[in-house]
Design an enzyme around this catalytic site. Structure first.
Site, short mmCIF file in Angstrom:
data_model
loop_
_atom_site.label_atom_id
_atom_site.label_comp_id
_atom_site.label_asym_id
_atom_site.label_seq_id
_atom_site.Cartn_x
_atom_site.Cartn_y
_atom_site.Cartn_z
N GLU A 28 0.80 -1.23 0.00
CA GLU A 28 0.00 0.00 0.00
C GLU A 28 0.83 1.28 0.00
OE1 GLU A 28 -2.27 1.35 3.22
OE2 GLU A 28 -0.66 1.15 4.66
N HIS A 53 -4.30 3.19 2.00
CA HIS A 53 -3.67 3.98 0.93
C HIS A 53 -4.00 3.47 -0.47
CE1 HIS A 53 -1.35 6.82 3.29
NE2 HIS A 53 -1.03 5.84 4.12
FE FE2 Z 1 1.26 1.03 5.43
FE FE2 Z 2 -2.10 1.67 6.15
#
Ligand code: FE2
Ligand code: FE2
Length: 266
Positions: free
Chosen positions: A39, A68
């Site tokens: 991420e 994210h």
């Molecule tokens: Fe992370």
């Molecule tokens: Fe995260």
């Protein structure tokens, strides 16, 4: 059967240290299934299709994301284009938390088979404590497990609060192979096999620069705490380490036999 789970890759330093180590770790431990949390792989914020392809080239079978996931807009098309059953398609192997709003792009679970023919599933869930409100990860896990036939099931629990992570570990104990935490970027020393055979660790830790504040240039974060003012965050570079966790399980039952923390630097 050995499963390698690599914690949140952060920026170019994280990608470089993972590139350096993932191959020999997979080889030495005869790893059959490699799961990587990606991420933060693109400059600390999200994942690009190109970096996803690079991580698959390095041997990742499944990439997990987290809060994210939408940071790089080009990932949205990439992960939402394949059909659910297109298991050989790489974009289908990038998953985001399953308890996002119904209809969110992409998939929260991947079901496939290893080279030796062991069926497995990877589920990602995201916590709700100190995080944006989303659906219940506990009941989402129940609903998903009701439809999964594979014995080997790995859950990436992307969450902030240790209590929520430990609670989900116990809640799923005996029903999945492993519950491994991500998101805090700090590896925890509590890896163990729970009473009914589920491997658990509160957080696998970041694969990224440790001379940082959870991946970000330390001066920028200290300044934000001192000033209270918003500012641009940049990925740090110093002291990269790959944090990962190795889970050994019985492929017939899915029960875990061992769990081992790994931290490798330069
Ligand atoms: Fe992370
Ligand atoms: Fe995260």
């Amino acid at each position: 059967m050995n499963i390698l789970f690599v914690g949140d890759i952060f920026g170019s330093a994280g990608r470089r240290i993972v590139r350096e180590h993932i191959g020999h770790v997979r080889e030495v431990h005869n790893v059959e299934l490699t799961i990587v949390n990606a991420e933060n792989a693109a400059g600390g914020f999200g994942l690009t299709p190109q970096i996803a392809e690079d991580l698959f080239d390095l041997g990742a079978d499944v990439l997990t994301m987290g809060n994210h996931v939408w940071d790089k807009k080009e990932l949205i098309d990439y992960i939402s284009s394949p059909k659910p059953e297109s298991t050989e398609c790489r974009p289908r192997r990038v998953i985001r938390p399953a308890n996002f709003a119904p209809g969110a792009p992409g998939y929260g679970v991947f079901e496939g088979a290893t080279a030796s023919g062991v069926d497995y599933a990877v589920i990602q869930l995201q916590g709700r404590v100190f995080m944006n409100p989303i659906d219940d990860p506990f009941r989402t896990a129940d609903a998903l497990l009701a439809g999964i036939k594979a014995k080997v099931v790995v859950v990436d629990f992307h969450a902030e609060a240790t209590s929520e992570k430990v609670a989900l570990g116990w809640y799923l104990d005996g029903r999945v192979t492993a519950v491994l935490g991500t998101h805090t970027h700090i590896p925890t020393a509590d890896e163990r096999i729970l009473l009914n055979g589920t491997a658990f660790q509160t957080d696998v830790g970041m694969s990224g620069p440790y001379d940082s504040v959870i991946g970000v240039e330390k001066e920028l974060v200290v300044h934000r705490f001192l000033s209270g003012m918003p500012g641009k965050f940049e990925a740090a570079k110093g002291n990269p380490k790959m944090c990962a966790t190795l889970v050994t399980c019985d492929p017939k039952t899915g029960r875990a036999a061992a769990i081992q923390r790994i931290m490798l630097g330069e």
